[in-house]
Motif scaffolding. Structure first.
Motif, PDB file in Angstrom:
ATOM      1  N   CYS A 165      -4.134  -2.400  -0.241  1.00 53.95           N
ATOM      2  CA  CYS A 165      -2.608  -2.344  -0.994  1.00 53.95           C
ATOM      3  C   CYS A 165      -1.791  -1.543  -0.752  1.00 53.95           C
ATOM      4  O   CYS A 165      -1.811  -0.469  -0.193  1.00 53.95           O
ATOM      5  N   SER A 167       0.576  -0.026  -1.989  1.00 54.55           N
ATOM      6  CA  SER A 167       1.083   0.999  -3.028  1.00 54.55           C
ATOM      7  C   SER A 167       0.103   2.046  -2.927  1.00 54.55           C
ATOM      8  O   SER A 167       0.327   3.298  -2.826  1.00 54.55           O
ATOM      9  N   CYS A 168      -1.128   1.755  -3.145  1.00 52.61           N
ATOM     10  CA  CYS A 168      -2.350   2.655  -3.352  1.00 52.61           C
ATOM     11  C   CYS A 168      -3.387   2.717  -2.211  1.00 52.61           C
ATOM     12  O   CYS A 168      -4.246   3.622  -2.449  1.00 52.61           O
ATOM     13  N   GLU A 170      -6.163   0.509  -2.182  1.00 53.80           N
ATOM     14  CA  GLU A 170      -7.055   0.024  -2.620  1.00 53.80           C
ATOM     15  C   GLU A 170      -7.206  -1.230  -1.720  1.00 53.80           C
ATOM     16  O   GLU A 170      -6.474  -2.117  -1.096  1.00 53.80           O
ATOM     17  N   CYS A 186      -2.661  -4.506  -5.215  1.00 48.05           N
ATOM     18  CA  CYS A 186      -3.676  -4.675  -6.061  1.00 48.05           C
ATOM     19  C   CYS A 186      -3.492  -5.097  -7.501  1.00 48.05           C
ATOM     20  O   CYS A 186      -2.442  -4.869  -7.902  1.00 48.05           O
ATOM     21  N   CYS A 189      -1.430  -2.193  -9.399  1.00 48.19           N
ATOM     22  CA  CYS A 189      -0.095  -1.909  -8.775  1.00 48.19           C
ATOM     23  C   CYS A 189       1.007  -3.165  -8.837  1.00 48.19           C
ATOM     24  O   CYS A 189       1.883  -3.147  -8.289  1.00 48.19           O
TER      25      CYS A 189
HETATM   26 ZN   LIG Z   1      -2.913  -0.653  -5.631  1.00 47.96          ZN
END
Ligand SMILES: [Zn+2]
Length: 250
Positions: A165, A167-168, A170, A186, A189
């Motif tokens: 992911c 953003s994070c 994952e 994900c 997000c």
């Molecule tokens: Zn994420």
């Protein structure tokens, strides 16, 4: 530095200018995008013949003065792509490939990898011209154009993040694509993203990892998602909008 310049170049665009001249947009390995004027080129007895046309790969000699526009003083053909010129769909694809390079790499900053990529794409379009007609040819052409664009993104340092992911971080449940985040996102997000199917994801990962000649095969809905992902990445991170990867008329 004023003086003579010798370089290889691909003609991206060629525009009529005045009575008999042409303005050329060139892409070169060492000086990026250049603009040049070819004087008298539209006269019947021009020593340049027809080789200062779009998609020609040339050894070109130029004179650099003080202005931004160089003057063409000589040109020899390295590759003229003759089959491509007889096929409307291949010509359209070549124009879109050259346009994408001109927009994404519009400065004099050298990107020899981009020059090589464009040379290879034009050779592939020339080889496939006339051999691929009908609907399946359309899908393969579209896939080839998107694979080329993904490699341009990579060369521009904008390759979408696909492994986790964006953003994070994952690694599981990657369900969407976000241009702002610069890659897949994900389920937690996914706000602001759009859905990305498994085969669209696979296309991007494989196209980035393979040679340009080995275009992954996926159905058209996946290609639409890939094109949207490329467009969203470019809009957010390069503020560039490209024309659609393929023409719909051919
Ligand atoms: Zn994420």
């Amino acid at each position: 530095m004023p003086g003579p310049v010798k370089t290889e170049a691909i003609v991206l665009r060629s525009m009529r200018y005045g009575e008999a001249d042409r303005i050329l947009h060139l892409y070169t390995p060492d000086r990026g995008r250049m603009s040049a004027i070819a004087k008298g080129v539209r006269r019947a007895r021009s020593r340049f013949g027809g080789r200062l046309e779009p998609f020609f790969r040339l050894h070109i000699e130029l004179h650099e003065g003080r202005g931004e526009l160089l003057t063409v003083t000589g040109a020899q053909t390295v590759e003229g792509h003759p089959r491509l010129r007889g096929d409307a769909r291949a010509l359209d694809a070549a124009a879109r490939a050259c346009d994408a390079v001109g927009r994404l790499f519009e400065t004099s900053e050298p990107h020899p990898g981009v020059f090589n990529l464009l040379c290879r794409q034009l050779v592939l379009l020339d080889r496939r011209a006339a051999a691929e007609a009908g609907a399946s040819g359309f899908t393969r052409g579209w896939a080839g154009a998107l694979a080329f664009r993904l490699k341009l993104l990579l060369a521009a340092g904008l390759a979408p993040q696909l492994g986790a992911c964006a953003s994070c971080g994952e690694h599981e449940h990657l369900v969407g694509f976000s241009g702002a985040a610069g890659g897949v996102v994900c389920a937690a997000c996914e706000a602001g993203s759009f859905p990305l199917a498994e085969d669209a994801y696979r296309f991007m990962a494989e196209a980035l990892g393979r040679a340009l000649s080995e275009v992954p095969e996926v159905p058209e809905p996946a290609l639409s998602q890939v094109e949207r992902a490329i467009a969203a990445t470019l809009e957010h991170h390069a503020h560039v909008r490209l024309m659609p990867a393929v023409g719909r008329s051919g």
